[in-house]
Design an enzyme around this catalytic site. Sequence first.
Site, PDB file in Angstrom:
ATOM      1  N   HIS A   1     -12.060  -9.186 -70.927  1.00  0.00           N
ATOM      2  CA  HIS A   1     -11.800  -9.860 -71.993  1.00  0.00           C
ATOM      3  C   HIS A   1     -10.496  -9.450 -72.858  1.00  0.00           C
ATOM      4  O   HIS A   1     -10.339  -8.995 -73.983  1.00  0.00           O
ATOM      5  CB  HIS A   1     -12.991  -9.538 -72.940  1.00  0.00           C
ATOM      6  CG  HIS A   1     -13.089 -10.658 -74.318  1.00  0.00           C
ATOM      7  ND1 HIS A   1     -13.681 -11.641 -73.786  1.00  0.00           N
ATOM      8  CD2 HIS A   1     -12.739 -10.513 -75.464  1.00  0.00           C
ATOM      9  CE1 HIS A   1     -13.572 -12.494 -74.975  1.00  0.00           C
ATOM     10  NE2 HIS A   1     -13.136 -11.879 -75.977  1.00  0.00           N
TER      11      HIS A   1
ATOM     12  N   SER B   1     -11.345 -16.773 -76.526  1.00  0.00           N
ATOM     13  CA  SER B   1     -12.384 -16.177 -77.224  1.00  0.00           C
ATOM     14  C   SER B   1     -12.950 -16.976 -78.738  1.00  0.00           C
ATOM     15  O   SER B   1     -13.221 -18.199 -78.468  1.00  0.00           O
ATOM     16  CB  SER B   1     -12.049 -14.587 -77.810  1.00  0.00           C
ATOM     17  OG  SER B   1     -13.050 -13.922 -78.227  1.00  0.00           O
TER      18      SER B   1
ATOM     19  N   ASP C   1     -15.303 -10.475 -67.545  1.00  0.00           N
ATOM     20  CA  ASP C   1     -15.624 -10.481 -68.863  1.00  0.00           C
ATOM     21  C   ASP C   1     -16.886  -9.989 -69.363  1.00  0.00           C
ATOM     22  O   ASP C   1     -17.768 -10.467 -69.182  1.00  0.00           O
ATOM     23  CB  ASP C   1     -15.393 -11.973 -69.265  1.00  0.00           C
ATOM     24  CG  ASP C   1     -15.098 -12.269 -70.816  1.00  0.00           C
ATOM     25  OD1 ASP C   1     -15.394 -11.233 -71.501  1.00  0.00           O
ATOM     26  OD2 ASP C   1     -15.019 -13.437 -71.233  1.00  0.00           O
TER      27      ASP C   1
END
Length: 307
Positions: free
Chosen positions: A275, A102, A247
């Site tokens: 995610h 991320s 994701d």
Amino acid sequence: MSTRMITSGDVTLWSEGFGDPADPPMLLVAGGNLSAMSWPDEFVELLAARGHHVIRYDHRDTGRSSRVDFASRPYIFDELVLDAVAVLDGWEVAAAHVVGMSLGHTIGQLLALDHPGRLLSLTVMLGGALDVDFDAAIEHATAGRPSADGLPPPTQRFLDVIALMSQPVDGPEAELERRVEKWRLLNGADLPFDDEEFRRRELRAIAHAGTFQEPITHHLIAQPPVSRGAELAGVTVPTLAIQAVHDPAAPPPHARHVAELIPGARVRDMPGMGHALASAVHLPLAAAICEHTHQAAHQVITGGAPR
């Protein structure tokens, strides 16, 4: 395990090492507003068991690292990159295998551009290439329009997370349940979601930080200029881009796009993964990362090209 407090400019950073310090070092760079605890102990131990001295750390404004008054002392991504370099220095590591997720995905790319000698390899996941305007992509997704760059914008699940986290909650228990629901949405619909697993993790992160208040400072940091994406063509660090197939923030083919920008980079799909680092993906994800680091080490020894 051992811990160290690291100085980076005017902040201090909490860090922790796992495994044998004689093993090749691996630096884990967490996502935005997340502390080192976002790398689950079980996952870190898998990486250490596969022959790495694994170092994780709290970003500034998270966990036990320094808090900064962003209004009077704003900072940019370059300083977060220097924090990662400071952690390597603090552990007396000349170069490490870097794994970023991320926000750490962005930091990893910037490390490869600005401090390539500090990386033995790079693994990135759960993010976009430097030439992707993520803020604009969220705006397009909210308006129901396709992204200007042709890559898929964040999905409705991600927009639901933004809406969820913008709502006020009443008390610690409500805050805890909201955090669990956030991870349910980010996990995606493919893998079963274990409420208790993520509740335990959040309680551990809360105990580590000493507060139920979730950090938000990293949302205020300006993204690096998208023009830096063109510089990825000069990256020589062996790179793996992992695509979490479900994701909601950076759906396929974002990882392939990153790999197309970095010469010799490889892509590995992670079926079922969203995610989030759900326990169901720990084994295959650790295996993929360590296969890459071992290949990178072999490449250095033999002088061969990435495979």
